[in-house]
Design an enzyme around this catalytic site. Structure first.
Site, short mmCIF file in Angstrom:
data_model
loop_
_atom_site.label_atom_id
_atom_site.label_comp_id
_atom_site.label_asym_id
_atom_site.label_seq_id
_atom_site.Cartn_x
_atom_site.Cartn_y
_atom_site.Cartn_z
N VAL A 98 -1.63 7.35 18.95
CA VAL A 98 -1.81 7.63 20.37
C VAL A 98 -0.47 7.84 21.09
O VAL A 98 -0.32 8.77 21.89
CB VAL A 98 -2.64 6.52 21.06
CG1 VAL A 98 -2.80 6.80 22.54
CG2 VAL A 98 -4.00 6.38 20.38
N VAL A 146 -11.25 3.32 26.50
CA VAL A 146 -12.68 3.41 26.23
C VAL A 146 -13.06 4.86 25.89
O VAL A 146 -12.95 5.75 26.73
CB VAL A 146 -13.51 2.92 27.44
CG1 VAL A 146 -15.00 3.03 27.14
CG2 VAL A 146 -13.16 1.47 27.76
N GLY A 153 -11.67 7.20 24.09
CA GLY A 153 -10.62 8.21 24.00
C GLY A 153 -10.61 9.20 25.14
O GLY A 153 -10.35 8.85 26.30
N GLY A 174 -9.51 10.44 6.74
CA GLY A 174 -8.77 9.95 7.90
C GLY A 174 -9.63 9.52 9.07
O GLY A 174 -9.13 9.25 10.16
N LYS A 218 -15.04 -2.11 23.83
CA LYS A 218 -15.23 -1.02 24.79
C LYS A 218 -16.39 -1.34 25.73
O LYS A 218 -16.31 -1.13 26.94
CB LYS A 218 -15.51 0.29 24.04
CG LYS A 218 -14.30 0.78 23.26
CD LYS A 218 -14.69 1.90 22.30
CE LYS A 218 -13.49 2.31 21.43
NZ LYS A 218 -13.90 3.17 20.30
#
Lengths: 441, 441
Positions: free
Chosen positions: B14, B147, B149, B202, B220
């Site tokens: 991120v 929450v 993305g 991934g 979340k």
């Protein structure tokens, strides 16, 4: 803390829903507005008694306790509201894009009050004018309810996509059209029968012109394009086709390709050019939009970094759109302003480009009789304008008519127009109708 | 106009995506931030060279030009950042819910800088603490990336649903679990095989514990419940079941009912009580969530006035989550603050209630051998606890095992637990396993 007083002009569908929510959720709204009590001081409508009853609102909130008032009496009430220094904000839910409404908007702002409206037609017609005027008067114009009713698109585009660049938007933004097309798809109805049902069930107005000719969707798209790409609504011009020419045979063809037909509002950016349209399009059953039926609206946003987003919700309706209007009132009550249509746009100057030049995939539906040589003639003409055929599916036969579905790879509408001209010149009587519909895959 | 300087601590997935977006969209961000140039002044990571290369970032932005730095060197860099009066905001993208990170958050705020983070684990663990602390220091904490993305849920709940009351939220909020379950559904894979594939591609980390045991989804959900209903995350406690016990036979059963199984985060309000859970649930093919596959996230919001909404997007990923982080940075740069977790909640005090008391529809999957009397014994026990059976479908046979699907009408999990006890007491060897999964219709 101070009360935040509002007046509502127009108490039809949206105005009534707005008033109902404000009345019912006083405690919640007060907390959300930072402690300010949001209070309806006056509701102005030509039919006070009827609207009070219809929306379950106390008659004393209205400008009169009569069954009906005259236009002059209503204007006098509006004048009183604008002169009332206690009123902080006016909600316009009359609708329509007349000069009368445009002047009303100006007078609201001129009298030092904020304006909240769900009126897409007038925002699309006048573009920046009212926002510039509001700025001059140091007031705000909220318009969350103007695009797709309850779906929070305006605030999302203004504040949530500020870490990204929006490549394209693809939306089902007119509930009436979507109801009609969903019905045609599900039941094999004709356009006329489906529209009649929509009117009977309240999904279409008595005069559904703006809905079925695509203009309502075009107004919403213009507002979104202005928000996202900064091209003023008044400077936009793009192809707008409604749904009136869509037949049940078109749906038979679409179905044979595992697809359906939806009225789509579309805009895509390529460098600094924005291509857009409102028209019926072929939507595959692998696409989320395929399952968006009835009066529901949906917008797909494709963004450079965050990829694909989908927003689905109720695009119309009294309390549904009312909830969006109220969210603007709360925001303005709390913050004293709300972002205008020019905020959060892309910094580079985008230009409107002609969608007829844009390379898209198309489904051609060729209406003919059982004639030999159709595929040859069509195929040759399409080849002559430099377009490749991807797939020729089996013809749909309906009575004496044959409908030949031809999928072509990416080309412009201008190329297809040329192909049609060639066919008409070479074999004037071969083709009865030649329709091409963009395909979304 | 002044530059708005940021530092990024942690340059993994991120953090790297965030830095990349800020670098690439400088002109856009400047316009959106009201003319302030958003500039990365320092990126701190233990592996500067590797992360610079991986994310295509200039090495001079990093705390060192070495391949690797020590923990102590990194701490020294952080100290420098916190002491640098030119830095306005620090982005924490290290992750984890250790005290070390909690202290880092506090130190960032204490040093007079705003904080933006996508760290759901620590927000859920400490609830209000960091927001109270920020308020004390007159700084803000942005957490849009925490929450789902890229899905703009935080801002939407805070500013768009303020004209409404949210009745319930139903979401697919963990991409790893959803990828695994989608694969099991599509290919009939076992849980183990699907998880291995997710790791290979991934979509799952080497240690996927928090994803597959439901804890990531629970974090979340806690943040959303706090935002919507005002119950601090730290005071919430609800059933959390992961996906590890879901078998391919469960999918065979679901499929026979035209449904699938999804890991669902759910909260519903009844008066002032909030019932919630994270667990696998049966989703019908008529439900939008049915088609949300792979790593995609989706949240359905049911609101009192505006009805049903759906928000779909990428719930994870480097630049996807990065775009949400950047939207917070832009907001803070422009407005000098961003709303905290306590804003826009319902004004009445909501209480957490036990979902095991909540009347829900359930699918029971009863694992047994080909024994006569199973339906009789199960049916009697279910009747004895006052629950009605809606449908008994055909058993799925897998090897020697029979899986009997029983749909029951609304009842509590506590009632079903009692029924299991009765069956075990009456016929100790009849049933090998007794699973019940909530049904969303």
């Amino acid at each position: 803390m101070k009360t935040f007083n509002v007046a509502i002009i127009g108490c039809g569908n949206v105005g009534g829903g707005t008033a109902k929510i404000i009345q019912e959720t006083a405690a919640e709204l007060k907390k959300r507005a930072g402690g300010k009590e949001i209070k309806i001081k006056k509701i102005i409508t030509l039919h006070p008694r009827r609207q009070a009853k219809r929306h379950g609102l106390p008659l004393e909130l209205f400008c009169s306790d009569k069954e009906e008032i005259t236009k002059e009496q209503s204007d006098a009430c509006i004048k009183n509201v604008l002169n009332d220094p206690d009123i902080d904000l006016v909600i316009e839910t009359v609708g329509g894009s007349t000069n009368h409404i445009h002047n009303l908007h100006k007078n609201i702002l001129k009298s030092g009050k904020h304006l909240v409206t769900a009126n897409k037609a007038i925002l699309a017609k006048h573009g920046n004018t009212i926002f510039d005027y509001a700025k001059e008067k140091n007031k705000s114009v909220g318009f969350e309810g103007a695009v797709c009713g309850a779906i929070p698109l305006i605030k999302v585009v203004q504040d949530s996509f500020t870490g990204d660049l929006i490549n394209s938007i693809t939306g089902i933004v007119n509930g009436t059209s979507n109801f009609v097309l969903s019905r045609m798809n599900a039941k094999g109805s004709t356009f006329e029968d489906a529209l009649k049902l929509a009117q009977k069930l309240g999904y279409a107005e008595l005069d559904p012109t703006m809905d079925i000719n695509g203009m309502d969707a075009a107004n919403k798209l213009k507002i979104l394009i202005q928000l996202i790409y900064g091209i003023p609504a008044t400077e936009q011009s793009f192809p707008v086709k409604g749904i009136t020419a869509i037949t049940k045979e078109d749906f038979m063809v679409a179905k044979s390709l595992n697809s359906t037909i939806k009225l789509i509002a579309f805009a895509i950016k390529e460098k600094n050019k924005v291509y857009s349209f409102v028209q019926p399009a072929v939507i595959s059953n692998q696409d989320f939009l395929y399952n968006v039926n009835g009066a529901t609206n949906a917008i797909k946003i494709n963004a450079n970094y965050s990829g694909e987003h989908l927003f689905v919700g109720q695009g119309a309706g009294s309390i549904e759109t009312g909830s969006a209007v109220v969210s603007d009132v709360v925001f303005i009550a709390k913050h004293g302003y709300i972002k205008d249509i020019k905020e959060s746009t892309a910094p580079i100057k985008h230009k409107q480009a002609d969608f007829n030049d844009y390379p898209a995939s198309y489904l051609l539906i060729i209406k003919t009789k059982d004639n030999p040589g159709v595929i040859g003639t069509v195929g040759t003409a399409i080849g002559d304008v430099g377009v490749n055929i991807e797939n020729i599916a089996q013809s749909i036969i309906s009575g004496e008519d044959w409908f030949l579905p031809v999928e072509v790879s990416k080309c412009s509408a201008k190329q297809l127009n040329k192909a049609v001209s060639l066919i008409k010149k070479r074999k004037p009587k071969l083709i009865e109708d030649f329709k091409y519909i963009p395909i979304f895959k």
